[in-house]
Design a protein around this motif. Sequence first.
Motif, PDB file in Angstrom:
ATOM      1  N   SER A  18      28.610  36.235  31.936  1.00 59.46           N
ATOM      2  CA  SER A  18      29.042  37.436  31.892  1.00 59.46           C
ATOM      3  C   SER A  18      29.085  37.993  33.325  1.00 59.46           C
ATOM      4  O   SER A  18      28.740  37.485  34.326  1.00 59.46           O
ATOM      5  N   ASP A  19      29.587  39.360  33.374  1.00 61.50           N
ATOM      6  CA  ASP A  19      29.726  39.862  34.748  1.00 61.50           C
ATOM      7  C   ASP A  19      30.498  38.887  35.748  1.00 61.50           C
ATOM      8  O   ASP A  19      29.931  38.953  36.808  1.00 61.50           O
TER       9      ASP A  19
ATOM     10  N   THR B  53      38.963  41.924  29.786  1.00 61.63           N
ATOM     11  CA  THR B  53      38.179  43.407  30.206  1.00 61.63           C
ATOM     12  C   THR B  53      38.659  44.362  29.132  1.00 61.63           C
ATOM     13  O   THR B  53      37.594  45.035  28.468  1.00 61.63           O
TER      14      THR B  53
ATOM     15  N   SER C 185      38.453  34.215  40.583  1.00 57.60           N
ATOM     16  CA  SER C 185      37.208  34.380  40.048  1.00 57.60           C
ATOM     17  C   SER C 185      36.672  32.951  39.730  1.00 57.60           C
ATOM     18  O   SER C 185      37.449  32.021  39.413  1.00 57.60           O
TER      19      SER C 185
ATOM     20  N   HIS D 292      35.951  38.901  32.004  1.00 62.05           N
ATOM     21  CA  HIS D 292      34.686  39.317  32.312  1.00 62.05           C
ATOM     22  C   HIS D 292      33.697  38.237  31.792  1.00 62.05           C
ATOM     23  O   HIS D 292      32.445  38.244  32.487  1.00 62.05           O
ATOM     24  N   THR D 293      33.906  37.574  30.768  1.00 57.52           N
ATOM     25  CA  THR D 293      32.778  36.772  30.033  1.00 57.52           C
ATOM     26  C   THR D 293      33.745  35.606  29.724  1.00 57.52           C
ATOM     27  O   THR D 293      34.641  35.487  29.271  1.00 57.52           O
TER      28      THR D 293
ATOM     29  N   PRO E 277      32.463  37.904  38.822  1.00 58.84           N
ATOM     30  CA  PRO E 277      33.186  38.692  39.926  1.00 58.84           C
ATOM     31  C   PRO E 277      34.502  38.299  40.010  1.00 58.84           C
ATOM     32  O   PRO E 277      35.056  37.439  39.991  1.00 58.84           O
TER      33      PRO E 277
END
Length: 378
Positions: free
Chosen positions: A7-8, A114, A59, A124-125, A10
């Motif tokens: 998760s999260d 997101t 990412s 995001h995950t 960047p």
Amino acid sequence: MTTITTSDIPIIATKVKIIDRLAESKGTVKSSVNTSDQVTLFQYDTSFAELIGPSPTHSLLLSTAGISNNPFFHEACVFLPAHDEIYITSNLLQATSSSNFPTILISRVKLLRTDRLSGDNNVHTIEWAKLRPPPGIDYPNGGVNYEDGILFCAQGSAQSGTGGIYYMPRKAPPKAVVTNFHGRDFNSVNDVVVAKDGCIWFTDPCYGNEQDFRPRPKLPNHVYRFDPKNGDLRVVADGFGRPNGICFSPDESVCYITDTDYIHGDGTRDLTRAATIYAFDIIIVAGGPFLTNRRVFAFAAVGVPDGIKCDVYGNVYSGCGDGVEVWNSAGSLIGRIMVQEGVANFCFGKQGEMFLCAEQKLWRLQMARSTRGALLGV
């Protein structure tokens, strides 16, 4: 089956370096190496700027570097838009004990966005599951979207009668599509694409034998076309060292095939061998398609051109030793998506995103939202 959730993730602004072609050709500018452990974009032509947009980002979705170092992110790289999932085959994974054989695993990567309602496309995950190939799909490699699932290239095992093209529905056992050429085993089927008429085109180099999991080849390194409606199987191209990636132009008037003869399956490399994309015109004769006017389309700047795809504008992308190299339809290099580890295969996702398989790492690149892959056009 264990699922790993990350998760999260960047989101990083991607650097764009404008390359002066004349200066590079004279040796006053060097652009062949990406020393950063991030994705960097090299722009050779303003048309590439239109593809990447004013503010590209990237990412790192997954990495085994420094952990297991296993090359889980190698080939296939098939995006299923209806489920927001990517399916990726690993490179050859060495056995953990002398009693086991090397293997190849399939990764299923679920993407969580997101904000779907706002149209934000960022991931995001992710949920990553490593899957053993279903029975029949021995040593899987390339793949492509097909009906509600994926067509996988099964390279086959040491046993005769294995290998070929298999259809893997998303929630059903796999089905054999074509497994031999009139009784002769394929060498080690590598990559596959489906034409608009439903016919399946695929490449068949000899890498499996060179990597010691396939018998000695019984056929030349051919490119084939199979019609699943009537079972017609034809050789459509030969004369390759090791035919690898295959794709069509958006209107299917041109077929692009990569030849990765520069590197053999045992790791032998020879700079004088082909690292080449060939283009063929597709013409209809007596109601059937033929590949004609074979010509060199491009030679990889670094390494070999492996997986290959077109965008909706006809630009050609191929995974190479420096990342993904991009040419316009005239064969001019217009840009490079620089990834330090190189890229074997990749795919387009939604609204201008690309997923890049770099062996130990899986990257996501967000370009201009108008940049779409010709295969799906999403």
